[in-house]
Motif scaffolding. Sequence first.
Motif, PDB file in Angstrom:
ATOM      1  N   ASP A   1       0.853  -1.182   0.000  1.00 38.46           N
ATOM      2  CA  ASP A   1       0.000   0.000   0.000  1.00 38.46           C
ATOM      3  C   ASP A   1       0.893   1.237   0.000  1.00 38.46           C
TER       4      ASP A   1
ATOM      5  N   LYS B   1      -0.032   4.297  -0.228  1.00 41.14           N
ATOM      6  CA  LYS B   1      -0.665   5.492   0.310  1.00 41.14           C
ATOM      7  C   LYS B   1      -0.830   5.469   1.831  1.00 41.14           C
ATOM      8  N   LYS B   2      -0.343   4.424   2.477  1.00 36.04           N
ATOM      9  CA  LYS B   2      -0.622   4.330   3.914  1.00 36.04           C
ATOM     10  C   LYS B   2       0.225   5.313   4.737  1.00 36.04           C
TER      11      LYS B   2
ATOM     12  N   TYR C   1       0.858   8.396   3.532  1.00 34.74           N
ATOM     13  CA  TYR C   1       0.543   9.732   3.062  1.00 34.74           C
ATOM     14  C   TYR C   1       0.036  10.567   4.231  1.00 34.74           C
TER      15      TYR C   1
ATOM     16  N   PRO D   1      -8.053  11.664   5.026  1.00 35.48           N
ATOM     17  CA  PRO D   1      -7.609  10.372   4.461  1.00 35.48           C
ATOM     18  C   PRO D   1      -8.573   9.777   3.480  1.00 35.48           C
TER      19      PRO D   1
ATOM     20  N   LEU E   1      -2.273  13.252   4.700  1.00 38.04           N
ATOM     21  CA  LEU E   1      -3.351  14.015   4.065  1.00 38.04           C
ATOM     22  C   LEU E   1      -4.278  14.596   5.127  1.00 38.04           C
TER      23      LEU E   1
END
Length: 309
Positions: free
Chosen positions: A298, A300-301, A303, A308, A305
């Motif tokens: 993964d 994007k784990k 990231y 989320p 943001l």
Amino acid sequence: AVVSTQSAHYGRELKRAALGRMCTIIKRQNSSLQYLEQVRQHLGRLPSIDPNTRTLLLFGFPNVGKSSFVNKITRANVEVQPYAFTTKSLYVGHTDYQYLRWQVIDTPGILDKPLEDRNTIEMQAITALAHLRACVVCVLDISEQCGYSLQQQCQLFQNIKPLFANKPIIVALNKVDVRRPDALGPEEKKLLEETFVPENVMVIPMSTMTSEGVIEVQNTACDALLSHRIEQKMSGNKVENIMNRLHVAMPKAGQEVRKPHIPAAVLARRAPGYVKPERVQKLERELELELGDDYILDLKKHYDLPNPD
């Protein structure tokens, strides 16, 4: 219709007469045009010499190793043969030193005789010595295999010395692989000292056969020309106008000794009882080995943001 036909025929006759007249004039100028064509071909064979760029100019008796030196330090391919006057014109090669482009000019051999007795080939070298702003590299054959004695070569240097006035000069003793400078007799050593020491000329032994001293001659000549050009610029009138605009500020040394700043975290790690903490977060490789086929990468784990979703 008859009038128009006669006019067209008369026009064609006038055109034919004009072309014939022009061809006759061109044929009369045939000798002059052929001479101009020979001049054009000769100019096309001449090397492209930049009189304002940094230049190393070689001179010496025939067959002393000038062309071999040019082939060693440049990308030129000058013909080298074991007989005199192989080089019959100026050859230009280019090399790099201190991230600058240099041109190296190989001149035909010069014989020690009066100026009015020199041929066209020798006058090319004389003209280059007289008019080019360059560092002059005098190549001497210390082994005397060129057919001329060391005394004759030194006499040539003395005779054409006025041509390279106000120019840096380097003397290269070539063919030291055949005869070392230590093997010279007392009279020959005295001759070299009397010829070059009063002129403050640096004498460097080299061998174009074994490449001994070739790079040293190149570097010394380039440094001498750079220093000479800087001295000329500093002695000019333009320097005063530029120096008035410059101000060099020298910081004063303070009394306080400034110690190096080491962060507290670094000092704590250097302490004797420091224990390195264990790593809590696992690496992706460790997770892959632990989960096996259930592992899914993964990207994007991690990231960061604001939302989320």
